[in-house]
Design a protein around this motif. Structure first.
Motif, PDB file in Angstrom:
ATOM      1  N   GLN B 369      -4.279  16.179   1.669  1.00 51.33           N
ATOM      2  CA  GLN B 369      -5.151  14.743   2.437  1.00 51.33           C
ATOM      3  C   GLN B 369      -5.184  13.318   1.736  1.00 51.33           C
ATOM      4  O   GLN B 369      -5.254  12.137   2.661  1.00 51.33           O
ATOM      5  N   PHE B 370      -5.770  14.024   0.493  1.00 50.53           N
ATOM      6  CA  PHE B 370      -5.771  12.954  -0.840  1.00 50.53           C
ATOM      7  C   PHE B 370      -4.897  12.046  -0.896  1.00 50.53           C
ATOM      8  O   PHE B 370      -4.679  10.536  -0.409  1.00 50.53           O
ATOM      9  N   VAL B 371      -3.640  12.415  -0.975  1.00 50.64           N
ATOM     10  CA  VAL B 371      -2.324  11.840  -0.877  1.00 50.64           C
ATOM     11  C   VAL B 371      -2.019  10.856   0.512  1.00 50.64           C
ATOM     12  O   VAL B 371      -1.746   9.530   0.232  1.00 50.64           O
ATOM     13  N   ASP B 372      -2.098  11.872   1.461  1.00 50.51           N
ATOM     14  CA  ASP B 372      -2.394  10.936   3.456  1.00 50.51           C
ATOM     15  C   ASP B 372      -3.049   9.506   2.811  1.00 50.51           C
ATOM     16  O   ASP B 372      -2.455   8.744   3.102  1.00 50.51           O
ATOM     17  N   ARG B 373      -4.617   9.863   2.904  1.00 49.65           N
ATOM     18  CA  ARG B 373      -5.128   8.874   2.845  1.00 49.65           C
ATOM     19  C   ARG B 373      -4.619   7.887   1.995  1.00 49.65           C
ATOM     20  O   ARG B 373      -4.787   6.350   2.018  1.00 49.65           O
ATOM     21  N   LEU B 374      -4.657   7.786   0.626  1.00 41.62           N
ATOM     22  CA  LEU B 374      -4.377   7.112  -0.527  1.00 41.62           C
ATOM     23  C   LEU B 374      -3.210   6.164  -0.577  1.00 41.62           C
ATOM     24  O   LEU B 374      -2.980   5.332  -0.143  1.00 41.62           O
ATOM     25  N   MET B 375      -1.956   6.895   0.402  1.00 43.21           N
ATOM     26  CA  MET B 375      -0.746   5.895   0.834  1.00 43.21           C
ATOM     27  C   MET B 375      -1.112   4.978   2.070  1.00 43.21           C
ATOM     28  O   MET B 375      -1.094   3.770   2.608  1.00 43.21           O
ATOM     29  N   ARG B 376      -2.253   5.502   2.835  1.00 43.03           N
ATOM     30  CA  ARG B 376      -3.039   4.631   4.205  1.00 43.03           C
ATOM     31  C   ARG B 376      -3.440   3.586   3.622  1.00 43.03           C
ATOM     32  O   ARG B 376      -2.661   2.565   4.234  1.00 43.03           O
ATOM     33  N   VAL B 377      -4.326   3.416   2.643  1.00 43.02           N
ATOM     34  CA  VAL B 377      -5.223   2.356   2.474  1.00 43.02           C
ATOM     35  C   VAL B 377      -4.305   1.788   1.512  1.00 43.02           C
ATOM     36  O   VAL B 377      -4.315   0.530   1.569  1.00 43.02           O
ATOM     37  N   GLU B 378      -3.292   1.890   0.492  1.00 43.43           N
ATOM     38  CA  GLU B 378      -2.471   1.490  -0.231  1.00 43.43           C
ATOM     39  C   GLU B 378      -1.391   0.636   0.401  1.00 43.43           C
ATOM     40  O   GLU B 378      -0.078   0.503  -0.793  1.00 43.43           O
ATOM     41  N   GLU B 379      -0.752   1.035   1.552  1.00 43.25           N
ATOM     42  CA  GLU B 379       0.716   0.545   2.129  1.00 43.25           C
ATOM     43  C   GLU B 379       1.244  -0.832   1.821  1.00 43.25           C
ATOM     44  O   GLU B 379       2.100  -0.936   1.051  1.00 43.25           O
ATOM     45  N   ALA B 380       0.150  -1.748   1.353  1.00 42.70           N
ATOM     46  CA  ALA B 380       0.749  -3.217   1.332  1.00 42.70           C
ATOM     47  C   ALA B 380       1.350  -3.085  -0.634  1.00 42.70           C
ATOM     48  O   ALA B 380       2.108  -3.538  -0.529  1.00 42.70           O
ATOM     49  N   ARG B 381       0.276  -2.318  -1.382  1.00 39.27           N
ATOM     50  CA  ARG B 381       1.052  -2.821  -2.566  1.00 39.27           C
ATOM     51  C   ARG B 381       1.941  -1.367  -2.771  1.00 39.27           C
ATOM     52  O   ARG B 381       3.445  -2.049  -3.551  1.00 39.27           O
ATOM     53  N   THR B 382       2.322  -0.323  -2.477  1.00 30.35           N
ATOM     54  CA  THR B 382       3.213   1.000  -2.400  1.00 30.35           C
ATOM     55  C   THR B 382       4.380  -0.433  -1.541  1.00 30.35           C
ATOM     56  O   THR B 382       5.657   0.134  -2.110  1.00 30.35           O
ATOM     57  N   GLN B 383       4.175  -1.155  -0.849  1.00 32.43           N
ATOM     58  CA  GLN B 383       5.846  -2.180  -0.198  1.00 32.43           C
ATOM     59  C   GLN B 383       6.310  -2.670  -1.679  1.00 32.43           C
ATOM     60  O   GLN B 383       7.202  -2.683  -1.656  1.00 32.43           O
ATOM     61  N   ASP B 384       5.129  -3.109  -1.897  1.00 32.97           N
ATOM     62  CA  ASP B 384       5.643  -4.127  -3.580  1.00 32.97           C
ATOM     63  C   ASP B 384       6.200  -3.475  -4.246  1.00 32.97           C
ATOM     64  O   ASP B 384       7.037  -2.735  -4.764  1.00 32.97           O
ATOM     65  N   TRP B 385       5.521  -1.859  -4.509  1.00 34.60           N
ATOM     66  CA  TRP B 385       5.788  -1.204  -6.241  1.00 34.60           C
ATOM     67  C   TRP B 385       7.677  -0.477  -4.945  1.00 34.60           C
ATOM     68  O   TRP B 385       7.931  -0.793  -6.144  1.00 34.60           O
ATOM     69  N   LEU B 386       7.576  -0.725  -4.287  1.00 40.59           N
ATOM     70  CA  LEU B 386       9.157   0.155  -3.542  1.00 40.59           C
ATOM     71  C   LEU B 386      10.307  -1.498  -3.559  1.00 40.59           C
ATOM     72  O   LEU B 386      10.953  -1.183  -4.059  1.00 40.59           O
ATOM     73  N   LYS B 387       9.811  -2.566  -4.262  1.00 34.89           N
ATOM     74  CA  LYS B 387      10.917  -3.279  -4.028  1.00 34.89           C
ATOM     75  C   LYS B 387      12.249  -2.639  -4.996  1.00 34.89           C
ATOM     76  O   LYS B 387      13.414  -3.307  -4.835  1.00 34.89           O
ATOM     77  N   PRO B 388      11.929  -3.181  -6.385  1.00 33.93           N
ATOM     78  CA  PRO B 388      12.516  -2.638  -7.358  1.00 33.93           C
ATOM     79  C   PRO B 388      14.269  -1.429  -7.414  1.00 33.93           C
ATOM     80  O   PRO B 388      14.274  -1.362  -7.536  1.00 33.93           O
ATOM     81  N   PHE B 389      13.677  -0.326  -5.996  1.00 26.68           N
ATOM     82  CA  PHE B 389      14.249   0.357  -5.789  1.00 26.68           C
ATOM     83  C   PHE B 389      15.161   0.570  -4.708  1.00 26.68           C
ATOM     84  O   PHE B 389      16.365   0.579  -4.758  1.00 26.68           O
ATOM     85  N   ASP B 390      14.656  -1.088  -4.402  1.00 28.87           N
ATOM     86  CA  ASP B 390      16.488  -1.940  -3.078  1.00 28.87           C
ATOM     87  C   ASP B 390      17.097  -0.937  -2.488  1.00 28.87           C
ATOM     88  O   ASP B 390      17.838  -0.443  -2.542  1.00 28.87           O
ATOM     89  N   GLY B 391      15.688   0.192  -1.761  1.00 27.30           N
ATOM     90  CA  GLY B 391      16.221   1.195  -0.791  1.00 27.30           C
ATOM     91  C   GLY B 391      16.965   1.832  -1.208  1.00 27.30           C
ATOM     92  O   GLY B 391      17.763   3.060  -0.776  1.00 27.30           O
ATOM     93  N   ARG B 392      17.178   2.176  -2.688  1.00 28.68           N
ATOM     94  CA  ARG B 392      18.578   3.442  -3.314  1.00 28.68           C
ATOM     95  C   ARG B 392      17.146   4.936  -3.244  1.00 28.68           C
ATOM     96  O   ARG B 392      16.267   4.865  -3.839  1.00 28.68           O
ATOM     97  N   GLN B 393      17.327   5.670  -1.936  1.00 32.53           N
ATOM     98  CA  GLN B 393      16.792   7.031  -1.874  1.00 32.53           C
ATOM     99  C   GLN B 393      16.965   7.999  -2.932  1.00 32.53           C
ATOM    100  O   GLN B 393      15.629   8.192  -3.700  1.00 32.53           O
TER     101      GLN B 393
END
Lengths: 385, 430
Positions: B369-393
């Motif tokens: 629940q903690f991790v789930d809620r955190l991701m909901r709240v921080e969705e926008a920031r996490t999108q930015d965080w994802l950029k350097p990964f360039d889709g590499r799963q």
């Protein structure tokens, strides 16, 4: 009929498609009978709980802490209860409260951690087991698959007698919160690559198995005391009336490690305990489950007969524990404390605590106890015919 | 050493494995990377302490307070306690040396004291500083300092232990839990050692250690077969001299960094070496950690993902991993408590048992629940965080999980991929 009134009044719906709650007088067998364990965390001072008020040695050993003859609730000519246990007297008068005195084990260990481990794993003093005695019992003889869980640990930070991976056990604070959160459990297909992952996968599967079955929360007309123990008691009652059963529930009451200034703390704790058990009885009677429920208390040890220099008591050994339920044969069992023949300043035990467990396993649930307890232990005669 | 090993080292010594660090360390050898970690350790916190840390109230002053004042004072203590927990969480979140905080927490779980009994945020703060100061220093010095620490004296009734009225609490726990482990001492050793520790007290005006010779039992004592007018320091030195002590501490470090399972045939040699290293180095924690972090067992692939993340690992790790900023640390302090790790308040003197004990149905759901809620709240920031990964799963997977996920990956991208990984059971492991 009282039970129907309760069903009519209860708002939180739990469906009853033909599965009857146990009725007074109806035959309930095996794991459909409920066991509720009440852990007294810290080592309850048994001598001031079940008081040998006619024994002069008691007063000699406890000039400050001893309870006076006219303070105790007299049960017979030699034994009385701490006055804070007044809410338990109706159970005593109804013959539904048994007190087993002198429970302990050979070569007692005075360390909290080690001694509670011994009680919870039903090991010998020099033996180290990792699974709880109830977990072993459920592994050897599993409760019905349709049960919400084999056992539930309410509150607390550890699984106690339910510890181990062999049984389907749950830890929760209250059923409503559990239901809300259970949707986050993952139906996992993976094979466990290591022990830690295996543990997690197993917990998830237990949660999923229970999630459909645990009703969010029955309502009761009986009131429950306020505070964490009262909440735990309420949760136990809700689990007890849950349509899909559980075989065992463990609740805890903490704070019994009274090394300093014991009097006030001990009175408060015993009051909480008594009110909690009385409330539990009230709810179970309402639900028609009192006759099919057995309540046992346990603790890592009793406390030293001689009081210490800080108006408290230090770690001890043998102790008395409570047994309550609609089918219990009330009265004093076991042996009164022999204060004149202490060993190393502590009481010698009279009855191995594993006999109390054997009583629950064999006489209550009707399952074999030898594998769970690692040997034969003669059950006590704690039930009415 | 490659990115897999880099990730493993960072995940075990720190709270998370950031992509840039993995790339940096991947180019180093194991020895170079371990040295860099050990070298970066601090002896003092980076974050400024709460304003009140020097506000020690002598008990006499408290006793003179009126009913109303005392009530205010108690409330203030509660508020300060929470603030102190938040301060430490901030330090764990913001430090450039997570290994320092991991080791401080490790020692807090070893030389346990709890705010619940000690009731003084000032004393708990001082203890926290002490544990950090010695975190990768000398265990012998740490043992002596921690034993005389005022919070510890309160917690284990050391200050109430006096000649003629011995209190055995500290003597027992110093043997059972801090040095030798269960079964390596007798009740008589405990009794005699308790006498040796008499006279250790607290100066009420300052809240610091004070030795009171009048309260010390200076008579002849026998501990572990050694007789003499032993005092507390002598007994601690006797404990340090016993071989069980280095074994006991080495085993704890093993469970913290390597594995919770009993050491296999091959691993036992590594464990022995680590234990000898502690003893032979004169109790240098740093040297011992070096030995441990360079051992085969630490790097063995079968020991990846075998440890359960503690609530600190999960909460701080997730906050650090996704670079989540916050203005109030209190919610995270409370979450950690719900997950079973109330900072500065371990449940009893044995500390948090750790390992699989962190996970029950109650805590597993709460962790999710903690991790789930955190991701909901921080969705926008996490999108930015994802950029350097360039889709590499696979790169994302390697950063977030200590080993391949338990569940098959659904065909998703972006945030959904992140969600799938952190909902996987393997996210609970390190």
């Amino acid at each position: 009929m009282k039970r129907r009134d309760f069903l009519g009044a209860s708002v939180a719906a739990f469906a009853l498609p033909g599965v009857a709650l146990s009725q007074t007088g109806a035959q309930v067998s095996g794991y459909r009978k409920l066991l509720i364990l009440v852990e007294l965390k810290g080592g309850n001072d048994s001598l001031n709980t079940v008081v040998p008020y006619a024994d002069s040695v008691y007063y000699a050993l406890r000039p400050r802490l001893a309870l006076a003859r006219d303070q105790v609730l007299q049960l017979d000519q030699g034994t009385g209860l701490h006055p804070a246990l007044k809410p338990l007297m109706p159970l005593w008068d109804a013959g539904e409260l048994a007190i087993v005195q002198g429970l302990g084990y050979a070569n007692p260990n005075l360390s909290h951690f080690r001694s509670i481990e011994i009680w919870e794993t039903a090991s010998a003093s020099e033996q180290y087991l990792s699974e709880g005695w109830l977990a072993r019992c459920f592994a050897a003889t599993p409760p019905p698959a349709g049960f919400a869980a084999d056992g539930v640990a309410v509150g607390g930070n550890d699984m106690g007698p339910l510890a181990g991976n062999a049984a389907r056990v749950l830890a929760l604070n209250d059923p409503a919160q559990f239901q809300r959160q259970a949707r986050l459990a993952n139906p996992s297909g993976g094979a466990p690559r290591n022990a830690a992952l295996a543990h997690i996968l197993k917990i998830e599967s237990d949660v999923l198995a229970a999630a459909g079955h645990l009703a969010a929360g029955a309502q009761f007309r009986s009131e429950f005391p306020r505070g964490p123990f009262g909440n735990a008691v309420r949760t136990a009652a809700q689990l007890a009336v849950n349509q899909a059963g559980v075989a065992a529930i463990r609740i805890s009451l903490g704070g019994f490690d009274t090394h300093r200034n014991q009097a006030g703390t001990h009175a408060r704790l015993l009051g909480e305990l008594a009110e909690g058990i009385a409330a539990l009885k009230g709810a179970l009677v309402e639900a028609g489950r009192w006759d099919s429920t057995l309540i046992l208390s346990y603790s890592e040890f009793g406390r030293r007969p001689r009081e210490n220099d800080t108006s408290g008591t230090d770690h001890g050994t043998a102790a008395a524990h409570f047994v309550a339920g609609g089918k219990v044969r009330g009265g004093l069992h076991g042996e009164a404390p022999r204060l004149a023949s202490l060993e190393g300043g502590n009481l010698a035990y009279a009855i191995d605590f594993k006999r109390l467990y054997a009583t629950a396993l064999e006489r209550w649930w009707g399952v074999d106890s030898t594998r769970a307890l690692g040997g034969r232990h003669t059950p006590l005669e704690l039930f009415r015919a | 050493m490659g990115s897999g090993e880099a990730r493993h080292l960072l995940g075990r010594t720190g709270f998370d494995a950031p992509l840039e660090r993995i790339d940096q360390y991947a180019r180093l050898s194991r020895r170079e990377a371990v040295e860099r970690e050990l070298h970066s350790v601090r002896q003092a916190p980076g974050a400024p302490p709460p304003a009140w840390v020097n506000d020690w109230q002598p008990p006499a002053r408290v006793r003179l307070m009126s009913g109303e004042e005392r009530l205010q004072y108690q409330r203030q203590l509660v508020a300060r306690g929470l603030e102190l927990k938040g301060w430490w969480l901030d330090e764990m979140r913001g430090t450039d040396s997570p290994l320092t905080e991991r080791m401080t927490l490790f020692w807090h779980n070893h030389f346990t004291s709890s705010l619940r009994k000690v009731r003084s945020p000032v004393l708990m703060y001082r203890q926290n500083l002490l544990l950090r100061r010695h975190a990768l220093g000398n265990f012998g010095e740490l043992l002596h300092a921690a034993s005389k620490n005022a919070a510890m004296l309160v917690y284990l009734d050391g200050a109430a232990n006096r000649r003629g009225q011995p209190n055995e609490n500290f003597a027992r726990e110093v043997m059972e839990l801090f040095t030798l482990g269960e079964g390596h001492y007798t009740e008589q050793d405990v009794k005699e050692a308790a006498r040796a520790f008499t006279g250790w007290s607290i100066e009420p005006e300052t809240g610091e250690f004070r030795y009171r010779p009048m309260l010390h039992d200076s008579g002849e004592k026998t501990v572990f077969g050694r007789s003499g007018e032993l005092d507390g320091d002598k007994v601690l030195d006797l404990l340090l001299a016993r071989p069980e002590t280095s074994r006991f501490i080495a085993a704890k470090l093993w469970r913290e960094f390597v594995s919770n399972a009993p050491a296999s045939e091959g691993e036992r040699a590594d464990l022995e070496r680590i234990s000898h290293s502690l003893r032979d180095s004169g109790y240098s924690i740093r040297a011992t950690l070096r030995e441990l972090l360079l051992s085969d067992a630490f790097w063995a692939t079968q020991n990846r993902g075998v440890l359960v993340k503690s609530p600190a690992d999960l909460v701080v790790g997730t906050l650090r991993q996704f670079r989540i900023e916050y203005s109030e640390s209190l919610p995270f302090v409370l979450v950690m408590g719900q997950l079973g790790q109330d900072l500065l308040a371990p449940p009893n003197v044995k500390g948090w048992p750790g390992g699989e004990a962190w996970i029950s149905s109650r805590t597993l759901l709460a962790r999710r629940q903690f991790v789930d809620r955190l991701m909901r709240v921080e969705e926008a920031r996490t999108q930015d965080w994802l950029k350097p990964f360039d889709g590499r799963q696979e790169v994302l997977r390697a950063v977030l999980l200590a080993m391949p996920p338990s569940n098959p990956m659904p065909a998703v991208e972006g945030m959904e991929m992140v969600r799938a990984f952190i909902a996987d059971p393997v996210y609970q492991l390190k």
